[in-house]
Motif scaffolding. Structure first.
Motif, PDB file in Angstrom:
ATOM      1  N   LYS A 178      11.955   1.827   8.036  1.00 47.70           N
ATOM      2  CA  LYS A 178      10.407   2.503   7.868  1.00 47.70           C
ATOM      3  C   LYS A 178       9.470   2.738   6.788  1.00 47.70           C
ATOM      4  N   VAL A 179       8.254   2.565   6.963  1.00 44.15           N
ATOM      5  CA  VAL A 179       7.163   2.449   5.549  1.00 44.15           C
ATOM      6  C   VAL A 179       7.144   3.733   6.210  1.00 44.15           C
ATOM      7  N   ARG A 180       7.105   4.513   5.170  1.00 40.39           N
ATOM      8  CA  ARG A 180       6.087   5.925   4.410  1.00 40.39           C
ATOM      9  C   ARG A 180       5.370   5.586   4.408  1.00 40.39           C
ATOM     10  N   LYS A 181       3.845   6.590   5.273  1.00 38.26           N
ATOM     11  CA  LYS A 181       2.742   6.342   5.132  1.00 38.26           C
ATOM     12  C   LYS A 181       2.038   6.747   3.849  1.00 38.26           C
ATOM     13  N   PRO A 182       1.340   6.393   3.095  1.00 38.73           N
ATOM     14  CA  PRO A 182       0.532   6.219   1.939  1.00 38.73           C
ATOM     15  C   PRO A 182       0.179   6.812   1.642  1.00 38.73           C
ATOM     16  N   ILE A 183       0.216   8.447   0.704  1.00 43.33           N
ATOM     17  CA  ILE A 183      -0.645  10.182   0.692  1.00 43.33           C
ATOM     18  C   ILE A 183      -1.217   9.303  -0.314  1.00 43.33           C
ATOM     19  N   PHE A 184      -2.501  10.044  -0.188  1.00 43.74           N
ATOM     20  CA  PHE A 184      -3.083  10.613  -1.179  1.00 43.74           C
ATOM     21  C   PHE A 184      -3.488  11.991  -1.601  1.00 43.74           C
ATOM     22  N   ARG A 185      -4.281  11.957  -2.978  1.00 42.60           N
ATOM     23  CA  ARG A 185      -4.282  13.365  -3.479  1.00 42.60           C
ATOM     24  C   ARG A 185      -5.683  13.688  -4.543  1.00 42.60           C
ATOM     25  N   ASN A 186      -6.193  12.668  -4.053  1.00 47.62           N
ATOM     26  CA  ASN A 186      -7.653  13.080  -4.032  1.00 47.62           C
ATOM     27  C   ASN A 186      -8.790  12.242  -3.354  1.00 47.62           C
ATOM     28  N   ILE A 242       0.562  -0.798  -0.294  1.00 45.93           N
ATOM     29  CA  ILE A 242       0.310   0.268   0.231  1.00 45.93           C
ATOM     30  C   ILE A 242       0.839   1.534  -0.273  1.00 45.93           C
ATOM     31  N   ALA A 243       1.849   1.279   0.351  1.00 48.11           N
ATOM     32  CA  ALA A 243       3.009   2.067   1.009  1.00 48.11           C
ATOM     33  C   ALA A 243       3.543   2.648  -0.367  1.00 48.11           C
ATOM     34  N   LYS A 244       3.710   1.609  -1.012  1.00 45.52           N
ATOM     35  CA  LYS A 244       4.640   1.632  -2.540  1.00 45.52           C
ATOM     36  C   LYS A 244       3.756   2.850  -3.222  1.00 45.52           C
ATOM     37  N   LYS A 245       2.236   1.606  -3.452  1.00 49.50           N
ATOM     38  CA  LYS A 245       1.802   2.063  -4.263  1.00 49.50           C
ATOM     39  C   LYS A 245       1.044   3.439  -4.073  1.00 49.50           C
ATOM     40  N   TYR A 246       1.157   4.345  -3.161  1.00 50.25           N
ATOM     41  CA  TYR A 246       0.883   5.446  -2.955  1.00 50.25           C
ATOM     42  C   TYR A 246       2.469   6.469  -2.766  1.00 50.25           C
ATOM     43  N   LEU A 247       2.998   6.002  -3.002  1.00 51.71           N
ATOM     44  CA  LEU A 247       3.883   6.867  -2.558  1.00 51.71           C
ATOM     45  C   LEU A 247       4.849   8.286  -3.732  1.00 51.71           C
ATOM     46  N   PHE A 248       3.551   9.262  -2.826  1.00 48.13           N
ATOM     47  CA  PHE A 248       3.727  10.262  -3.198  1.00 48.13           C
ATOM     48  C   PHE A 248       4.529  11.632  -2.868  1.00 48.13           C
ATOM     49  N   ASN A 249       4.909  12.432  -3.698  1.00 48.38           N
ATOM     50  CA  ASN A 249       5.341  13.746  -3.036  1.00 48.38           C
ATOM     51  C   ASN A 249       4.507  14.442  -2.137  1.00 48.38           C
ATOM     52  N   ALA A 250       5.472  14.575  -0.829  1.00 41.37           N
ATOM     53  CA  ALA A 250       3.910  15.065  -0.152  1.00 41.37           C
ATOM     54  C   ALA A 250       3.433  16.692  -0.412  1.00 41.37           C
ATOM     55  N   ASN A 251       4.015  17.087  -1.297  1.00 39.80           N
ATOM     56  CA  ASN A 251       3.296  18.479  -1.366  1.00 39.80           C
ATOM     57  C   ASN A 251       2.540  18.115  -2.638  1.00 39.80           C
TER      58      ASN A 251
END
Length: 149
Positions: A116-124, A22-31
Motif C-alpha cells: 500500500k502507498v500512504r496518502k501524502p500528508i501536507f502540513r501547510n 508523491i507519497a514518499k516526498k510527503y511522508l510525514f507523521n500524521a500528527n
C-alpha cells in the motif's frame, strides 16, 4: 478489473512510480498534518492551478469535472485528516470506464495489496499546492493519453 486501454495508459504515464514518488516526498507523521484547512483557500489554490472546482460540504471533498466529447473525467480530492486522497472516474459516452482511489488503481495495476502507498500528508498550504500540482500533472498526462486512444 481495469479496461485494457486504461491499463495501457496508466502504465505508459508511469502512474505507480509517480504516485509513489508523491507519497514518499510527503511522508510525514500524521500528527504533523494540517487538518484544519479552509475549504475556500483550497478552492482558491485549485483555481490558481487552472481548474474549476466545487466543494461538497456534506461529504467534504473537492470535485473537478471536465468533458471532452465523448469523454467525461472526474477528479475528486479528499483532504481528511491532512492527507490527500485522489479519486478518478472516467466515462466514455455514458459508460463508466474507470473509477476509484489512486490506491485501488495501483492495486489493480500491480496486484500487490500488501504494498500500500500512504496518502501524502501536507502540513501547510504550500505543501498542499505542491502535492496538487504533482497530482494534476499525472491527471493531465492521463487525460491526454487516454483521449488519444
Amino acid at each position: 478489473m481495469l479496461d485494457k486501454d486504461i491499463v495501457f495508459v496508466l502504465m505508459n504515464i508511469k502512474f505507480i512510480e509517480r504516485y509513489k514518488e508523491i507519497a514518499k516526498k510527503y511522508l510525514f507523521n500524521a500528527n504533523e498534518s494540517f487538518e484544519n484547512y479552509d475549504s475556500d483557500e483550497v478552492q482558491s489554490i485549485i483555481n490558481d492551478l487552472g481548474y474549476e472546482v466545487s466543494f461538497n460540504k456534506k461529504e467534504k471533498f473537492f470535485r473537478i469535472i471536465e468533458s471532452y466529447s465523448p469523454y467525461r473525467f472526474q477528479f475528486n480530492i479528499s483532504l481528511k485528516y491532512g492527507a490527500a486522497e485522489f479519486i478518478w472516474s472516467v466515462w466514455k459516452d455514458s459508460e463508466l470506464k474507470m473509477g476509484g482511489t489512486w490506491g485501488i488503481l495501483k492495486e489493480q495495476l500491480d496486484g500487490l495489496e500488501n504494498d500500500k502507498v500512504r496518502k501524502p500528508i501536507f502540513r501547510n498550504y504550500e505543501e498542499l499546492k505542491e502535492i496538487l500540482a504533482d497530482a494534476f500533472s499525472i491527471y493531465e498526462d492521463f487525460k491526454r493519453e487516454y483521449s488519444a486512444i
